[in-house]
Design an enzyme around this catalytic site. Structure first.
Site, PDB file in Angstrom:
ATOM      1  N   GLU A  60      34.427  67.718  32.886  1.00  0.00           N
ATOM      2  CA  GLU A  60      35.665  68.300  33.404  1.00  0.00           C
ATOM      3  C   GLU A  60      36.459  68.983  32.302  1.00  0.00           C
ATOM      4  O   GLU A  60      37.090  70.024  32.537  1.00  0.00           O
ATOM      5  CB  GLU A  60      36.512  67.218  34.084  1.00  0.00           C
ATOM      6  CG  GLU A  60      35.929  66.648  35.359  1.00  0.00           C
ATOM      7  CD  GLU A  60      34.811  65.633  35.132  1.00  0.00           C
ATOM      8  OE1 GLU A  60      34.141  65.277  36.106  1.00  0.00           O
ATOM      9  OE2 GLU A  60      34.605  65.201  33.975  1.00  0.00           O
ATOM     10  N   PRO A 268      20.736  63.292  24.614  1.00  0.00           N
ATOM     11  CA  PRO A 268      21.228  62.251  25.529  1.00  0.00           C
ATOM     12  C   PRO A 268      22.686  62.507  25.915  1.00  0.00           C
ATOM     13  O   PRO A 268      23.477  63.010  25.120  1.00  0.00           O
ATOM     14  CB  PRO A 268      21.093  60.968  24.700  1.00  0.00           C
ATOM     15  CG  PRO A 268      20.110  61.296  23.623  1.00  0.00           C
ATOM     16  CD  PRO A 268      20.322  62.740  23.319  1.00  0.00           C
ATOM     17  N   ARG A 269      23.024  62.127  27.134  1.00  0.00           N
ATOM     18  CA  ARG A 269      24.359  62.400  27.664  1.00  0.00           C
ATOM     19  C   ARG A 269      25.443  61.577  26.964  1.00  0.00           C
ATOM     20  O   ARG A 269      26.503  62.092  26.631  1.00  0.00           O
ATOM     21  CB  ARG A 269      24.370  62.100  29.164  1.00  0.00           C
ATOM     22  CG  ARG A 269      25.733  62.209  29.847  1.00  0.00           C
ATOM     23  CD  ARG A 269      26.203  63.635  29.933  1.00  0.00           C
ATOM     24  NE  ARG A 269      27.422  63.762  30.730  1.00  0.00           N
ATOM     25  CZ  ARG A 269      28.034  64.911  30.967  1.00  0.00           C
ATOM     26  NH1 ARG A 269      27.539  66.033  30.479  1.00  0.00           N
ATOM     27  NH2 ARG A 269      29.120  64.963  31.693  1.00  0.00           N
ATOM     28  N   GLY A 310      29.157  67.643  21.019  1.00  0.00           N
ATOM     29  CA  GLY A 310      29.702  68.988  21.052  1.00  0.00           C
ATOM     30  C   GLY A 310      28.740  70.096  20.661  1.00  0.00           C
ATOM     31  O   GLY A 310      29.178  71.217  20.392  1.00  0.00           O
TER      32      GLY A 310
END
Length: 426
Positions: A60, A268-269, A310
Site C-alpha cells: 500500500e 522473499p516477501r 527496497g
C-alpha cells in the site's frame, strides 16, 4: 449496542495482539520498537494541522507513493504524516520519502488510543488507502469534523458478506464525513451496498497504475546487469512466500537443464524469513550468493538471494523476466504493475485475488502469462529465454495497459482538495 460489543472485544484482543507483536519481535527486533504508538502514545506531536495518509504495509505504501508525492507538491507547508501497521511498511516509507514525511504507527481501534493519536497529529484531512475502515477511528474523526478520503478503495464480495453481519457498525463508519474513490464500478456498488451514501462514492480508478519509476532505479538495474548478469538469462521471483520458494527452485532446476547460464534472483516477501530462506538455500546444493553480504554473482552462481529491502523494482530492471509471487500459494498475488512499468514480461500464478481486475487486464492484453506449477513455470521460462522478441512483445503489452489506465492520482487529488477546502473553512 454493537459498537459497545465491538469495543469490548477490542479491549480483550489488544493485549493478545500486542503479545503477538512482541513475539514476532523475537525474530525481528523492529516489532519491539515504538509499541506505545499502538496505543496512541506517539512521539510525534504537532501544534499545526497536518495532512495524514494511512497505508497499511509495503504494498500500500508503494501504491500510495505517487499520491504522497503529489500531496507534498500541492501542500508543501503542513506536515505530512504517513501511518502504517507494519515495520516493513515503516521502512518503505523511510526509504521512499526520508525526512519529507513523518512516520507513525496506526493505533489499535480503541477509543482512548484513537483520541490520543488524533490529539498528537492534529490532522485536517485523513486519506486512507484501499479498505481501511475502522469504526472507532472514523467516529472520532467525524466528531472532530476531520474529513476522510478513502482512496483507491476496493471491497471484495467476501468483505461485503462479512460487513453485512455487522452492517449497522460499518454503516455508521461509512456515513461520517467520508468520500470514497473506488477502483472500479463494482467496488463502488459494493460500498453503496454496505451503507455508503451513493452521492459520496466515485469511481476514480486504481492509483497503482500511476506508479513512477525513478531514473536511478533503471540506471542501477542496468549497472547491476552489466556488472554481474551480463550475457545471462536472468529471471526475478519477486515477493515469494513459504512453500513458494520450493516451486520456484524446482522450476529453476528444470530451466538450468535447458539453459545452463540461467540465473534466478530470489526475493522473499518478508524480512523475518530471510534467515530461514538463506539456510534453506544452503541445503539445496546450488551455488548462491546473498546481496545482504555484498556478494557478487559469479559464473557458477545459480541463485542470487535478495535478502534486502527496497530493491525489488531495481532487480526487475536488471532482469529479463519477472515472476510475481504470492500467486502459487493462497496469498492473492502481489503487484503486477511494478514489472509492467519497466516493460518486463510478467509471469504469475493462478491466485491473484488481491487485484483480479489488474490480472485480468494483463492476461487479456497479452502482457502477462499464467503458470500453474513448477513444470509450467520452467517451460514458459525456457520458451521466453529463447525468444527475446516475445519477451519484448509481452513487456510492451504490459506497459501499454499501465499507460492506458493512468490518471487515478489526479482524480483522487480533486476529491482531497474539495474535502480539504471545506475543512479549512470550518
Amino acid at each position: 449496542m454493537l459498537r459497545l460489543l465491538y469495543t469490548l472485544l477490542l479491549y480483550v484482543a489488544a493485549p493478545i495482539a500486542l503479545a503477538a507483536t512482541m513475539w514476532r519481535g523475537v525474530r525481528d527486533p523492529l516489532y519491539r520498537e515504538r509499541w506505545g504508538e499502538r496505543f496512541g502514545f506517539s512521539r510525534t506531536r504537532t501544534q499545526v494541522p497536518t495532512i495524514w495518509v494511512h497505508a497499511v504495509s509495503v504494498g500500500e505504501v508503494q501504491a500510495a507513493a505517487a499520491l504522497i508525492r503529489e500531496l507534498r507538491k500541492r501542500y508543501p507547508d503542513p506536515p505530512l504524516i504517513v501511518t502504517t501497521a507494519t515495520p516493513t511498511g515503516a521502512q518503505r516509507v523511510n526509504a521512499l520519502f526520508g525526512d519529507a514525511v513523518r512516520h507513525v504507527y496506526l493505533p489499535y481501534d480503541l477509543p482512548g488510543a484513537v483520541r490520543r493519536f488524533l490529539d498528537r497529529i492534529q490532522p485536517r484531512i485523513a486519506v486512507m488507502m484501499e479498505t481501511e475502515v475502522w469504526p472507532n477511528l472514523y467516529r472520532e474523526c467525524g466528531r472532530r469534523q476531520i474529513p476522510i478520503v478513502l482512496a483507491s478503495a476496493r471491497l471484495s464480495e467476501k468483505s461485503v458478506r462479512r460487513f453485512r453481519r455487522i452492517s449497522s457498525l460499518f454503516r455508521e463508519a461509512l456515513n461520517q464525513d467520508l468520500t470514497i474513490g473506488a477502483q472500479t464500478r463494482a467496488d463502488a456498488d459494493r460500498f453503496i451496498e454496505v451503507g455508503a451514501p451513493a452521492s459520496r462514492v466515485h469511481v476514480t480508478g486504481n492509483i497503482k497504475f500511476d506508479i513512477e519509476v525513478a531514473p536511478n532505479v533503471r540506471a542501477t538495474g542496468e549497472a547491476l546487469r552489466t556488472a554481474e548478469f551480463f550475457g545471462r538469462f536472468v529471471w526475478i521471483a519477486g515477493s515469494t512466500h513459504e512453500g513458494e520458494e520450493d516451486i520456484v527452485l524446482a522450476a529453476h532446476r528444470q530451466l538450468i537443464a535447458k539453459r545452463s547460464d540461467a540465473l534466478l534472483v530470489l526475493v522473499p516477501r518478508h524480512p523475518n524469513r530471510f534467515d530461514r530462506v538463506r539456510q534453506w538455500l544452503g541445503q539445496q546444493g546450488m551455488a548462491f550468493v546473498c546481496r545482504s553480504r555484498g556478494e557478487s554473482a559469479k559464473e557458477d552462481t545459480r541463485v542470487v538471494l535478495a535478502d534486502t529491502l527496497g530493491e525489488l523494482l531495481m532487480l526487475y530492471a536488471a532482469g529479463d523476466v519477472a515472476f510475481v509471487a504470492g500467486s502459487l500459494v493462497p496469498i492473492g498475488g502481489h503487484n503486477l504493475l511494478e514489472p509492467a512499468a519497466l516493460a518486463r514480461p510478467i509471469l504469475t500464478g493462478p491466485r491473484n485475488f488481491n487485484a483480479p481486475d489488474i490480472a485480468k487486464m494483463l492476461f487479456e492484453s497479452g502482457g502477462a502469462l499464467q503458470v500453474n506449477s513448477a513444470d509450467e513455470l520452467a517451460a514458459t521460462l525456457a520458451m521466453l529465454s529463447a525468444n527475446p522478441e516475445k519477451r519484448a512483445e509481452l513487456g510492451q503489452a504490459a506497459l501499454g495497459i499501465l499507460e492506458m489506465n493512468r490518471g487515478a492520482v489526479a482524480r483522487v487529488m480533486e476529491m482531497i482538495e474539495k474535502a480539504e477546502a471545506v475543512s479549512r473553512e470550518r
